[in-house]
Design a protein around this motif. Structure first.
Motif, PDB file in Angstrom:
ATOM      1  N   TYR A 202       0.867  -1.175   0.000  1.00 18.52           N
ATOM      2  CA  TYR A 202       0.000   0.000   0.000  1.00 18.52           C
ATOM      3  C   TYR A 202       0.904   1.226   0.000  1.00 18.52           C
ATOM      4  O   TYR A 202       1.870   1.287   0.768  1.00 18.52           O
ATOM      5  CB  TYR A 202      -0.850   0.035   1.271  1.00 18.52           C
ATOM      6  N   GLY A 203       0.608   2.204  -0.825  1.00 14.56           N
ATOM      7  CA  GLY A 203       1.503   3.351  -0.853  1.00 14.56           C
ATOM      8  C   GLY A 203       0.853   4.587  -1.432  1.00 14.56           C
ATOM      9  O   GLY A 203      -0.269   4.569  -1.932  1.00 14.56           O
ATOM     10  N   HIS A 204       1.600   5.682  -1.349  1.00 13.01           N
ATOM     11  CA  HIS A 204       1.166   6.961  -1.908  1.00 13.01           C
ATOM     12  C   HIS A 204       2.403   7.746  -2.323  1.00 13.01           C
ATOM     13  O   HIS A 204       3.536   7.394  -1.971  1.00 13.01           O
ATOM     14  CB  HIS A 204       0.330   7.753  -0.905  1.00 13.01           C
ATOM     15  N   LEU A 205       2.169   8.818  -3.095  1.00  6.57           N
ATOM     16  CA  LEU A 205       3.247   9.636  -3.629  1.00  6.57           C
ATOM     17  C   LEU A 205       3.137  11.056  -3.087  1.00  6.57           C
ATOM     18  O   LEU A 205       2.100  11.466  -2.559  1.00  6.57           O
ATOM     19  CB  LEU A 205       3.198   9.630  -5.157  1.00  6.57           C
ATOM     20  N   ARG A 206       4.205  11.817  -3.247  1.00  4.24           N
ATOM     21  CA  ARG A 206       4.329  13.134  -2.610  1.00  4.24           C
ATOM     22  C   ARG A 206       3.172  14.068  -2.948  1.00  4.24           C
ATOM     23  O   ARG A 206       2.714  14.831  -2.090  1.00  4.24           O
ATOM     24  CB  ARG A 206       5.658  13.775  -3.038  1.00  4.24           C
ATOM     25  N   ASP A 207       2.700  14.025  -4.174  1.00  3.21           N
ATOM     26  CA  ASP A 207       1.647  14.960  -4.585  1.00  3.21           C
ATOM     27  C   ASP A 207       0.258  14.540  -4.127  1.00  3.21           C
ATOM     28  O   ASP A 207      -0.712  15.264  -4.361  1.00  3.21           O
ATOM     29  CB  ASP A 207       1.652  15.112  -6.112  1.00  3.21           C
ATOM     30  N   SER A 208       0.149  13.378  -3.491  1.00  9.31           N
ATOM     31  CA  SER A 208      -1.181  12.918  -3.075  1.00  9.31           C
ATOM     32  C   SER A 208      -1.130  12.246  -1.711  1.00  9.31           C
ATOM     33  O   SER A 208      -1.733  11.185  -1.501  1.00  9.31           O
ATOM     34  CB  SER A 208      -1.757  11.943  -4.114  1.00  9.31           C
ATOM     35  N   ARG A 209      -0.376  12.846  -0.771  1.00  8.87           N
ATOM     36  CA  ARG A 209      -0.341  12.293   0.582  1.00  8.87           C
ATOM     37  C   ARG A 209      -1.731  12.435   1.217  1.00  8.87           C
ATOM     38  O   ARG A 209      -2.406  13.464   1.035  1.00  8.87           O
ATOM     39  CB  ARG A 209       0.676  13.021   1.454  1.00  8.87           C
ATOM     40  N   PRO A 210      -2.166  11.438   1.983  1.00 11.87           N
ATOM     41  CA  PRO A 210      -3.491  11.524   2.620  1.00 11.87           C
ATOM     42  C   PRO A 210      -3.512  12.553   3.741  1.00 11.87           C
ATOM     43  O   PRO A 210      -2.568  12.639   4.538  1.00 11.87           O
ATOM     44  CB  PRO A 210      -3.713  10.110   3.149  1.00 11.87           C
ATOM     45  N   LEU A 211      -4.591  13.312   3.820  1.00  6.13           N
ATOM     46  CA  LEU A 211      -4.694  14.401   4.794  1.00  6.13           C
ATOM     47  C   LEU A 211      -4.522  13.910   6.227  1.00  6.13           C
ATOM     48  O   LEU A 211      -3.772  14.500   7.011  1.00  6.13           O
ATOM     49  CB  LEU A 211      -6.059  15.096   4.642  1.00  6.13           C
ATOM     50  N   ASP A 212      -5.205  12.846   6.587  1.00  2.00           N
ATOM     51  CA  ASP A 212      -5.201  12.377   7.966  1.00  2.00           C
ATOM     52  C   ASP A 212      -4.270  11.191   8.187  1.00  2.00           C
ATOM     53  O   ASP A 212      -4.366  10.510   9.202  1.00  2.00           O
ATOM     54  CB  ASP A 212      -6.623  11.990   8.395  1.00  2.00           C
ATOM     55  N   GLY A 213      -3.372  10.933   7.235  1.00  2.00           N
ATOM     56  CA  GLY A 213      -2.516   9.772   7.353  1.00  2.00           C
ATOM     57  C   GLY A 213      -3.297   8.489   7.125  1.00  2.00           C
ATOM     58  O   GLY A 213      -4.478   8.517   6.743  1.00  2.00           O
ATOM     59  N   THR A 214      -2.646   7.366   7.377  1.00  2.00           N
ATOM     60  CA  THR A 214      -3.270   6.070   7.088  1.00  2.00           C
ATOM     61  C   THR A 214      -3.133   5.073   8.230  1.00  2.00           C
ATOM     62  O   THR A 214      -3.538   3.919   8.083  1.00  2.00           O
ATOM     63  CB  THR A 214      -2.633   5.444   5.828  1.00  2.00           C
ATOM     64  N   LEU A 215      -2.543   5.472   9.340  1.00  2.00           N
ATOM     65  CA  LEU A 215      -2.296   4.548  10.438  1.00  2.00           C
ATOM     66  C   LEU A 215      -3.599   3.903  10.898  1.00  2.00           C
ATOM     67  O   LEU A 215      -4.580   4.586  11.198  1.00  2.00           O
ATOM     68  CB  LEU A 215      -1.645   5.280  11.604  1.00  2.00           C
ATOM     69  N   THR A 216      -3.606   2.570  10.952  1.00  2.00           N
ATOM     70  CA  THR A 216      -4.800   1.846  11.364  1.00  2.00           C
ATOM     71  C   THR A 216      -4.408   0.488  11.912  1.00  2.00           C
ATOM     72  O   THR A 216      -3.228   0.121  11.935  1.00  2.00           O
ATOM     73  CB  THR A 216      -5.782   1.685  10.181  1.00  2.00           C
ATOM     74  N   GLY A 217      -5.397  -0.262  12.378  1.00  2.00           N
ATOM     75  CA  GLY A 217      -5.163  -1.591  12.912  1.00  2.00           C
ATOM     76  C   GLY A 217      -6.070  -2.616  12.257  1.00  2.00           C
ATOM     77  O   GLY A 217      -7.111  -2.268  11.680  1.00  2.00           O
ATOM     78  N   TYR A 218      -5.665  -3.890  12.326  1.00  2.00           N
ATOM     79  CA  TYR A 218      -6.482  -4.993  11.818  1.00  2.00           C
ATOM     80  C   TYR A 218      -6.420  -6.155  12.800  1.00  2.00           C
ATOM     81  O   TYR A 218      -5.365  -6.479  13.340  1.00  2.00           O
ATOM     82  CB  TYR A 218      -5.985  -5.465  10.444  1.00  2.00           C
ATOM     83  N   ARG A 219      -7.582  -6.755  13.010  1.00  2.00           N
ATOM     84  CA  ARG A 219      -7.659  -7.936  13.859  1.00  2.00           C
ATOM     85  C   ARG A 219      -8.853  -8.778  13.398  1.00  2.00           C
ATOM     86  O   ARG A 219      -9.952  -8.250  13.228  1.00  2.00           O
ATOM     87  CB  ARG A 219      -7.842  -7.556  15.330  1.00  2.00           C
ATOM     88  N   GLY A 220      -8.596 -10.080  13.206  1.00  2.00           N
ATOM     89  CA  GLY A 220      -9.689 -10.983  12.864  1.00  2.00           C
ATOM     90  C   GLY A 220     -10.460 -10.586  11.622  1.00  2.00           C
ATOM     91  O   GLY A 220     -11.675 -10.785  11.559  1.00  2.00           O
ATOM     92  N   GLY A 221      -9.745 -10.015  10.641  1.00  2.00           N
ATOM     93  CA  GLY A 221     -10.402  -9.636   9.395  1.00  2.00           C
ATOM     94  C   GLY A 221     -11.139  -8.314   9.445  1.00  2.00           C
ATOM     95  O   GLY A 221     -11.813  -7.942   8.474  1.00  2.00           O
ATOM     96  N   ARG A 222     -11.021  -7.561  10.523  1.00  2.00           N
ATOM     97  CA  ARG A 222     -11.736  -6.293  10.657  1.00  2.00           C
ATOM     98  C   ARG A 222     -10.770  -5.163  10.980  1.00  2.00           C
ATOM     99  O   ARG A 222      -9.772  -5.359  11.683  1.00  2.00           O
ATOM    100  CB  ARG A 222     -12.807  -6.391  11.749  1.00  2.00           C
ATOM    101  N   GLN A 223     -11.106  -3.978  10.497  1.00  2.00           N
ATOM    102  CA  GLN A 223     -10.312  -2.796  10.812  1.00  2.00           C
ATOM    103  C   GLN A 223     -10.654  -2.336  12.214  1.00  2.00           C
ATOM    104  O   GLN A 223     -11.835  -2.253  12.587  1.00  2.00           O
ATOM    105  CB  GLN A 223     -10.595  -1.691   9.789  1.00  2.00           C
ATOM    106  N   VAL A 224      -9.622  -2.054  13.007  1.00  2.00           N
ATOM    107  CA  VAL A 224      -9.805  -1.662  14.404  1.00  2.00           C
ATOM    108  C   VAL A 224      -8.899  -0.470  14.696  1.00  2.00           C
ATOM    109  O   VAL A 224      -7.976  -0.174  13.929  1.00  2.00           O
ATOM    110  CB  VAL A 224      -9.470  -2.828  15.364  1.00  2.00           C
TER     111      VAL A 224
END
Length: 325
Positions: A202-224
């Motif tokens: 998963y990635g992004h480039l300098r001209d399209s960095r996500p505003l709120d970042g992308t840090l997240t978690g996963y457990r048991g097939g679900r985003q947490v």
């Protein structure tokens, strides 16, 4: 994040492994392994079919990709393969004996170094834009509560200025500092004597960095929520252009950075529906082709796995010789 992922009870070194919690390209379909085998064969040809061909999987999970490559490789190629899984978890008891299992990347690789969804789990710090400038975000490892910390270090500030410059008009912007990932990838590329280092993530480039970042978690097939307590994966998308630049300084060679959709299609994955005429001529063949097309479609969907980025960094071989077209 380091302790939560790789400590004594960390997410990646205990339990059943990543496949029990989330779906990667490796786990999604054998089509991915088939395409990776074609990539390996391309590298083998560019190297002149050496007597020993290394294939090193960094962040190997439980060795799923290397198992698949060994089972699919032609006998002549399989006899020359030296598969190495780089992983901090203990060696799986059912792993084929041909696969070397180790915690660090070996030196002098001649062949293909793979890093499939590895860099997104190299720990990052998060910087938040405030009226006083950027500050590090501190997270309570038990509760997930967030507080503001000190300013980033001079090294991190230089990286942010170059690769994730602030946009004050948007306010509150979060940036995931990629210094550690750049260093990790540069070290990995430096282990290749001749061949290709390939990162898929998963990635992004300098001209399209996500505003709120992308840090997240996963457990048991679900985003947490990404609470770094060891109970879940903690992951963030990768600044792939920064990583590519770090690798380029080591490899001293041009690189290729394309979407997984483009890369897999060039390697033979076709998500198109098979012709209906095949159903009347060969019903069983039609069903097999339909299943393969469905699997390829998942891997090449630009809104999903197909949106991954493929970074190929050749070392001692020509880029055109190792990029399928």
């Amino acid at each position: 994040m380091e302790r939560a992922l790789y400590g004594p009870d960390g997410f990646f070194v205990s339990g059943a492994g990543p496949a029990a919690h989330f779906r990667t390209s490796v786990h999604a379909s054998p089509v991915f392994a088939a395409c990776m085998l074609r990539q390996l064969e391309t590298v083998d040809a560019a190297l002149g079919h050496p007597a020993r061909l290394d294939v090193v999987d960094v962040g190997a999970g439980r060795g799923e990709l290397l198992r698949a490559l060994l089972s699919r490789a032609a006998p002549e190629l399989a006899a020359r393969l030296r598969p190495v899984a780089v992983e901090r978890a203990p060696r799986p008891p059912d792993l084929p004996s041909q696969i070397d299992w180790r915690p660090d990347i070996p030196d002098g690789i001649t062949g293909l170094l793979l890093a499939t969804e590895w860099l997104d789990n190299v720990p990052v710090d998060v910087a938040v834009h405030t009226p006083e400038g950027r500050r590090l975000l501190l997270v309570n490892p038990k509760t997930g509560e967030e507080t503001m910390g000190p300013p980033p270090s001079p090294t991190d500030t230089t990286w942010l200025t170059t690769w994730w410059p602030p946009t004050p008009t948007r306010g509150g912007e979060r940036a995931e500092i990629g210094v550690g990932r750049d260093l990790a990838w540069a070290e990995a590329v430096g282990k290749v004597a001749r061949g290709v280092a390939l990162a898929v993530d998963y990635g992004h480039l300098r001209d399209s960095r996500p505003l709120d970042g992308t840090l997240t978690g996963y457990r048991g097939g679900r985003q947490v929520p990404p609470v770094p307590d060891g109970s879940c994966d903690v992951t963030a998308h990768v600044a792939m252009d920064s990583v590519a630049s770090a690798g380029e300084r080591v490899a001293r060679c041009a690189y290729s950075l394309v979407s997984q959709r483009e890369a897999l299609r060039a390697l033979g994955a076709d998500g198109g529906r098979p012709p209906l005429s095949l159903a009347s001529r060969d019903p069983a063949g039609y069903l097999r082709a339909l299943a393969a097309a469905s699997a390829a479609a998942e891997l090449t969907d630009p809104a999903g796995l197909g949106g991954h980025l493929w970074l190929r960094q050749p070392v001692g071989v020509a880029l055109d010789a190792v990029v399928a077209r």
